[in-house]
Design a protein around this motif. Structure first.
Motif, PDB file in Angstrom:
ATOM      1  N   LEU A 179       3.033  -0.690   3.790  1.00 15.61           N
ATOM      2  CA  LEU A 179       4.074  -0.207   2.887  1.00 15.61           C
ATOM      3  C   LEU A 179       3.602  -0.396   1.450  1.00 15.61           C
ATOM      4  O   LEU A 179       3.208  -1.499   1.060  1.00 15.61           O
ATOM      5  N   GLU A 180       3.630   0.679   0.679  1.00 17.07           N
ATOM      6  CA  GLU A 180       3.296   0.614  -0.742  1.00 17.07           C
ATOM      7  C   GLU A 180       4.506   1.079  -1.551  1.00 17.07           C
ATOM      8  O   GLU A 180       5.114   2.107  -1.229  1.00 17.07           O
ATOM      9  N   TYR A 181       4.853   0.337  -2.600  1.00 19.21           N
ATOM     10  CA  TYR A 181       6.012   0.733  -3.406  1.00 19.21           C
ATOM     11  C   TYR A 181       5.807   0.279  -4.847  1.00 19.21           C
ATOM     12  O   TYR A 181       5.169  -0.742  -5.127  1.00 19.21           O
ATOM     13  N   ALA A 182       6.346   1.096  -5.775  1.00 24.56           N
ATOM     14  CA  ALA A 182       6.233   0.804  -7.205  1.00 24.56           C
ATOM     15  C   ALA A 182       7.258   1.639  -7.956  1.00 24.56           C
ATOM     16  O   ALA A 182       7.649   2.720  -7.497  1.00 24.56           O
ATOM     17  N   PRO A 183       7.732   1.168  -9.125  1.00 24.21           N
ATOM     18  CA  PRO A 183       8.603   2.006  -9.969  1.00 24.21           C
ATOM     19  C   PRO A 183       7.855   3.272 -10.384  1.00 24.21           C
ATOM     20  O   PRO A 183       6.671   3.215 -10.738  1.00 24.21           O
ATOM     21  N   ILE A 184       8.529   4.406 -10.360  1.00 24.94           N
ATOM     22  CA  ILE A 184       7.830   5.668 -10.644  1.00 24.94           C
ATOM     23  C   ILE A 184       7.342   5.747 -12.080  1.00 24.94           C
ATOM     24  O   ILE A 184       6.417   6.511 -12.388  1.00 24.94           O
ATOM     25  N   ASP A 185       7.945   4.968 -12.995  1.00 22.01           N
ATOM     26  CA  ASP A 185       7.487   4.995 -14.388  1.00 22.01           C
ATOM     27  C   ASP A 185       6.441   3.914 -14.677  1.00 22.01           C
ATOM     28  O   ASP A 185       6.043   3.708 -15.823  1.00 22.01           O
ATOM     29  N   ASP A 186       6.009   3.197 -13.628  1.00 25.47           N
ATOM     30  CA  ASP A 186       5.011   2.135 -13.817  1.00 25.47           C
ATOM     31  C   ASP A 186       4.252   1.947 -12.500  1.00 25.47           C
ATOM     32  O   ASP A 186       4.290   0.884 -11.878  1.00 25.47           O
ATOM     33  N   LEU A 187       3.548   3.000 -12.071  1.00 29.54           N
ATOM     34  CA  LEU A 187       2.903   2.984 -10.757  1.00 29.54           C
ATOM     35  C   LEU A 187       1.762   1.977 -10.655  1.00 29.54           C
ATOM     36  O   LEU A 187       1.347   1.612  -9.541  1.00 29.54           O
TER      37      LEU A 187
END
Length: 474
Positions: free
Chosen positions: A223-231
């Motif tokens: 699983l990979e996840y990050a805020p879209i404005d700070d990938l």
């Protein structure tokens, strides 16, 4: 009218249907129409949608298992043929029964498909629902609630999956068609096959769910996840191939996350799946404090919302005016408690304080009044309706009455007990033989206290005398 068919959906859909005596025949028939309209476009089958119904009554009953009706025509007829059972509204028992059947081969449930519960209620329950409902949600069941009556918003919003604005509907029984498409689309978000999606979204967490692609032996998921404005702040989790869900926590409020599920299989190639999830705005608890179910010696305190960042609540209460204060402590996972051992006919100041993990505190107060001692039925009276029939009528009792129980002890013939809803204040007593003396008692039913009954003895005149009755108070 007819809807275009919906395929590429796989899930077990369970209706929790209020079949108790608190629901009228008209309301019950309208709810059945709503159920059919809701599922009519779905494709049914062992690799599509399966549906079952469990009745809420004195004892929970399954109308039919998930795998019995696998076509639209047979399911429609089965819903039409469903009969109301009457009895008590033991919703908690029905939820515990639903938990067993949702994961039972005997009931035709499938182990690796999304589970959806749709509970249609008039807002009335005689037992606790919070614990069995939480167990269902902990096992991955998505809970939708449709209230057609006087439901407690705090209790129902806590029972539904989060956020409540997507999973909880208040609507008059005649206006159920208004919410049909919105509810169907929300169910589709859960059961669309081969789709990574999020449920139970809060300001700091959400649960990811996906179809079963791997097993413990054939691989694992990344699983990979990050805020879209700070990938560049991407985080990675590895999850066993046996899992089909994972809770992501410690997230920022009001933030959209880009999430990717990468199946790492040693047998087949599976393409990555992606989705975007936006966390909710940060909430402050408690934002509401509600007092309900007041009796002479107790009342129920509820508050909302419940947040992951709160570790516990302190409830301070004391009579007004006065300086004596008592303390109750409640776990942060709960949003209500019962305050007991109170003085009757007294006003209390109740303060609910949330203790956050950070050490911060937030408080909100409300006033609560206990009822007078001994809530009971008043002014029991009788009206002659024929040679062997009387109409018994009474005035309502104080407090939050769940219903009334009318017992008739006949001098000849069997005794009878009739239970009626809190809005009804009269019943017909039949088969009262002429010349007999009969005892009639009416008792209110409460959730947290015994009600006090009122009894009168009624003598039916012999057939040779003028029709009428006499009664004396005992």
């Amino acid at each position: 009218g007819p809807q275009p068919p919906i395929s590429n959906s796989e899930g077990d859909l369970l209706f929790l249907l209020d079949s108790s005596g608190s629901v009228s025949y008209y309301e019950f028939s309208r709810v059945k129409e709503f159920m059919w309209d809701l599922v009519q476009p779905f494709t049914f089958g062992p690799r599509d949608v399966q549906t079952s119904i469990i009745h809420i009554s004195t004892t929970p009953t399954m109308e039919f298992p998930f795998d019995r009706y696998l076509s639209s025509g047979t399911l429609q007829q089965a819903i039409r043929d469903t009969q109301q059972l009457m009895g008590d509204t033991n919703t908690g028992k029905a939820l515990s029964y639903a938990k067993e059947k949702f994961f039972s081969d005997e009931a035709g449930a499938r182990p690796d498909v999304p589970k959806v519960l749709v509970w249609v209620t008039d807002g009335f329950s005689t037992d606790d629902i919070s614990e069995p409902m939480q167990l269902l949600k902990d096992m991955g069941v998505t809970v939708f609630i449709v209230s057609t009556g006087r439901g407690n918003y705090l209790e129902l919003s806590a029972a539904a999956s989060q956020p409540p604005e997507k999973h909880l509907h208040f609507v008059d029984v005649d206006d159920l068609p208004i919410i049909t498409k919105e509810l169907r689309d929300a169910i589709l978000d859960v059961i669309q096959a081969n789709r990574l999606h999020a449920v139970d979204i809060t300001s700091s967490s959400f649960r990811l769910m996906w179809p079963k692609l791997l097993s413990q032996e054939t691989g694992y998921y990344t699983l990979e996840y990050a805020p879209i404005d700070d990938l560049v702040r991407k985080r990675t989790k590895q999850v066993s191939g046996a899992h089909t869900s994972f809770l992501l926590s410690n997230l920022a409020p009001e933030t959209t996350y880009e999430v990717a599920l990468i199946p790492e299989s040693n047998v087949h190639y599976f393409p990555p799946q992606t989705t975007r999830v936006t966390t909710l705005a940060e909430e402050i608890s408690p934002a509401q404090v509600l007092i309900s179910e007041s009796g002479p010696h107790s009342f129920h305190v509820s508050w909302a919302p419940t947040l992951d960042s709160v570790i516990g609540y302190q409830i301070l209460y004391g009579p007004l005016p006065g300086n004596s204060v008592k303390l109750l402590e409640v776990d942060g996972k709960h949003n209500s408690t019962v305050v007991e051992n109170l003085a009757p006919n007294t006003t209390y100041l109740v303060t609910v304080t949330a203790i956050y993990k950070s050490g911060k505190e937030k408080s909100l107060s409300a006033k609560a009044c206990t009822q007078e001692e001994g809530s009971k039925v008043r002014h029991l009276r009788f009206e002659d309706m024929g040679p062997s029939t009387l109409k018994a009528s009474w005035d309502s009792a104080d407090g939050k009455v769940l219903g009334y129980r009318v017992r008739c002890r006949r001098q000849t013939g069997p005794s009878s007990v009739i239970s009626v809803s809190p809005q009804i204040h009269s019943v017909l007593l039949t088969d009262l033989a002429s010349g007999t003396t009969n005892k009639v008692c009416v008792k209110p039913v409460y959730k947290n206290q015994p009600g006090k009954g009122l009894c009168r003895v009624v003598r039916m005149q012999p057939a040779t005398e003028a029709q009428g009755y006499k009664h004396r108070q005992r």
